[in-house]
Design a protein around this motif. Structure first.
Motif, PDB file in Angstrom:
ATOM      1  N   LEU A  89       0.887  -1.461  -0.262  1.00  0.00           N
ATOM      2  CA  LEU A  89      -0.048   0.233  -0.072  1.00  0.00           C
ATOM      3  C   LEU A  89       0.347   1.300   0.004  1.00  0.00           C
ATOM      4  N   TYR A  90       1.941   0.758   1.087  1.00  0.00           N
ATOM      5  CA  TYR A  90       2.979   2.720   0.924  1.00  0.00           C
ATOM      6  C   TYR A  90       3.288   2.544  -0.620  1.00  0.00           C
ATOM      7  N   ASN A  91       3.878   1.641  -1.249  1.00  0.00           N
ATOM      8  CA  ASN A  91       4.489   1.734  -1.894  1.00  0.00           C
ATOM      9  C   ASN A  91       3.739   1.852  -3.133  1.00  0.00           C
ATOM     10  N   SER A  92       2.403   1.691  -3.059  1.00  0.00           N
ATOM     11  CA  SER A  92       1.490   2.443  -4.431  1.00  0.00           C
ATOM     12  C   SER A  92       1.514   3.821  -3.939  1.00  0.00           C
ATOM     13  N   ILE A  93       1.534   4.382  -2.509  1.00  0.00           N
ATOM     14  CA  ILE A  93       0.756   5.642  -3.108  1.00  0.00           C
ATOM     15  C   ILE A  93       1.929   6.815  -2.780  1.00  0.00           C
ATOM     16  N   THR A 107       9.752   7.388   0.594  1.00  0.00           N
ATOM     17  CA  THR A 107      10.576   7.183   1.301  1.00  0.00           C
ATOM     18  C   THR A 107      10.953   5.634   1.602  1.00  0.00           C
ATOM     19  N   SER A 108      11.633   5.056   1.268  1.00  0.00           N
ATOM     20  CA  SER A 108      12.201   3.772   1.136  1.00  0.00           C
ATOM     21  C   SER A 108      11.571   2.690   2.149  1.00  0.00           C
ATOM     22  N   THR A 109      11.260   1.468   1.388  1.00  0.00           N
ATOM     23  CA  THR A 109      10.241   0.848   2.135  1.00  0.00           C
ATOM     24  C   THR A 109      11.031  -0.210   2.584  1.00  0.00           C
ATOM     25  N   SER A 110      12.021  -0.170   3.374  1.00  0.00           N
ATOM     26  CA  SER A 110      12.811  -0.450   4.149  1.00  0.00           C
ATOM     27  C   SER A 110      12.826  -0.258   5.276  1.00  0.00           C
ATOM     28  N   ILE A 111      12.678   1.090   6.132  1.00  0.00           N
ATOM     29  CA  ILE A 111      11.957   1.063   7.138  1.00  0.00           C
ATOM     30  C   ILE A 111      11.218   0.624   7.681  1.00  0.00           C
ATOM     31  N   LEU A 112      10.405  -0.085   6.606  1.00  0.00           N
ATOM     32  CA  LEU A 112       8.977  -0.567   7.299  1.00  0.00           C
ATOM     33  C   LEU A 112       8.743  -1.417   7.652  1.00  0.00           C
ATOM     34  N   ASP A 125       2.207   3.397  12.101  1.00  0.00           N
ATOM     35  CA  ASP A 125       2.252   5.517  12.589  1.00  0.00           C
ATOM     36  C   ASP A 125       2.998   6.171  11.116  1.00  0.00           C
ATOM     37  N   LEU A 126       4.199   5.435  10.809  1.00  0.00           N
ATOM     38  CA  LEU A 126       4.577   6.509   9.350  1.00  0.00           C
ATOM     39  C   LEU A 126       4.067   6.391   8.194  1.00  0.00           C
ATOM     40  N   LEU A 127       2.802   5.413   8.041  1.00  0.00           N
ATOM     41  CA  LEU A 127       1.953   5.342   7.240  1.00  0.00           C
ATOM     42  C   LEU A 127       0.648   6.789   7.520  1.00  0.00           C
ATOM     43  N   LYS A 170      -1.550  11.168   6.275  1.00  0.00           N
ATOM     44  CA  LYS A 170      -2.355  12.817   6.406  1.00  0.00           C
ATOM     45  C   LYS A 170      -1.985  13.849   5.928  1.00  0.00           C
ATOM     46  N   LYS A 171      -0.728  13.601   5.763  1.00  0.00           N
ATOM     47  CA  LYS A 171       0.200  14.436   4.920  1.00  0.00           C
ATOM     48  C   LYS A 171      -0.435  14.947   3.414  1.00  0.00           C
ATOM     49  N   LEU A 172      -0.309  13.797   2.464  1.00  0.00           N
ATOM     50  CA  LEU A 172      -1.262  13.507   1.722  1.00  0.00           C
ATOM     51  C   LEU A 172      -1.955  14.435   1.819  1.00  0.00           C
ATOM     52  N   ASN A 173      -3.435  14.091   2.341  1.00  0.00           N
ATOM     53  CA  ASN A 173      -4.272  14.002   2.577  1.00  0.00           C
ATOM     54  C   ASN A 173      -4.492  15.891   2.397  1.00  0.00           C
ATOM     55  N   SER A 174      -3.633  16.467   3.235  1.00  0.00           N
ATOM     56  CA  SER A 174      -3.985  17.523   3.364  1.00  0.00           C
ATOM     57  C   SER A 174      -3.102  18.524   2.751  1.00  0.00           C
ATOM     58  N   ASP A 175      -2.558  18.288   2.268  1.00  0.00           N
ATOM     59  CA  ASP A 175      -1.389  18.341   0.446  1.00  0.00           C
ATOM     60  C   ASP A 175      -2.384  18.524  -0.541  1.00  0.00           C
TER      61      ASP A 175
END
Ligand code: ATP
Ligand code: MG
Length: 289
Positions: A8-12, A17-22, A29-31, A36-41
């Motif tokens: 999901l993260y990759n597709s959005i 961000t690198s997925t290695s941190i997931l 939380d990160l997602l 939220k940031k994406l939404n406000s942007d």
């Protein structure tokens, strides 16, 4: 579960961000934070697009409104002439002259709109050279001689300068700025009014050209919107002078394109002063000038 979140993260956030941190439960939380940031942007972008759309609609509405009056005048006179009922040569000529006035008005509006569009889309190019601003001001005075006489307005230079004042700018455009500002001072001036042009040396390489009048002035509440295209202080119904409200918008575009500044100060029934900065030539090349 983690794989699905990663997917999901990759597709959005394809590149952010690198997925290695997931790897841990903080993934969610990160997602969440990024979503939220994406939404406000996105909301800001939508708001921006809506504003642009409203602006575009208003602009087109204004153009249509401005073009309608001269078009109807032209149409009216042509239909009357085609009707054949008018045979008096004098009246025919009078109607043709009025038709021509309507065509002139259309040309004037279309030229102004064309120039504004060129500046807004960044196509308008400046032809920057050195020139003597005193000659430019003189030319404007000469161009407006008839109008100032007709309106009983005195046009003067505040102080006489013995030496030329060389500036670096697009002469034709700056002449248009001065012309638009002085024309306004004549149009919105009082009978036997005075328009003065002053030149102040404000910084080492800057001057301020000030065009002041003792005309009817402008209420403070109008000043922030004065340079918007089509903005007029008086509503169309109680306007005696027929302008489109494009003059000051052109002035602002030209000054902005030069990276210079424009200011306005005005008081109702006292007068107005429009001033703008220009850059002096450090060491003028007098052979070319
Ligand atoms: N020197 C001035 N004194 C008083 N009012 C002014 C002066 N200059 C501008 N204004 C006001 O600001 C408004 C906007 O000026 P602007 O030059 O943009 O448009 P306009 O003169 O109405 O039309 P155009 O310049 O397109 O023929 C004018 O309608 C007028 O009400
Ligand atoms: Mg004007």
């Amino acid at each position: 579960m983690r794989n699905r979140i990663r997917e999901l993260y990759n597709s959005i956030f394809t590149s952010t961000t690198s997925t290695s941190i997931l790897k841990t439960n903080q993934d969610i939380d990160l997602l969440m934070r990024n979503l939220k940031k994406l939404n406000s942007d996105k909301n800001l972008q939508i708001e921006d697009l809506k504003n642009q759309e409203n602006f575009r609609k208003e602009f087109i509405g204004n153009i249509a409104h401005e073009l309608k009056t001269p078009l109807f005048t032209i149409q009216g006179f042509i239909l009357t002439l085609l009707d054949g009922g008018v045979t008096d040569q004098k009246i025919i000529k009078k109607y043709l002259k009025k038709t021509l006035n309507g065509v002139d008005r259309l040309t004037y509006i279309v030229n102004d709109l064309d120039l504004i569009t060129k500046f807004e889309s960044g196509i308008a190019k400046l032809d920057i050279r050195q020139f003597n601003i005193l000659s430019t001001i003189n030319e404007v005075f000469e161009m407006l001689e008839v109008q100032t006489d007709k309106n009983n307005i005195t046009l003067t230079l505040k102080k006489k300068f013995e030496e030329p004042i060389y500036v670096l700018a697009d002469e034709e455009r700056i002449q248009q700025v001065i012309l638009n500002l002085v024309m306004n001072s004549i149009k919105y001036g009082v009978n036997r009014g005075i328009t003065e042009i002053g030149i102040d040396f404000i910084e080492q390489n800057k001057i301020l050209i000030r065009i002041s009048d003792n005309g009817k002035g402008i209420d403070k509440k109008h000043l922030p919107r004065l340079f918007e295209r089509f903005y007029r202080v008086e509503s169309a119904r109680n306007r005696k002078q027929g302008g489109s409200g494009l003059g000051l918008s052109i002035v602002k575009h030209i000054i902005d394109a030069h990276n210079e500044k424009i200011f306005v100060e005005s008081e109702p029934n006292v007068g107005s002063e429009f001033s703008f900065s220009l850059t002096l030539v450090e060491s003028p090349n007098l052979v070319e000038a």
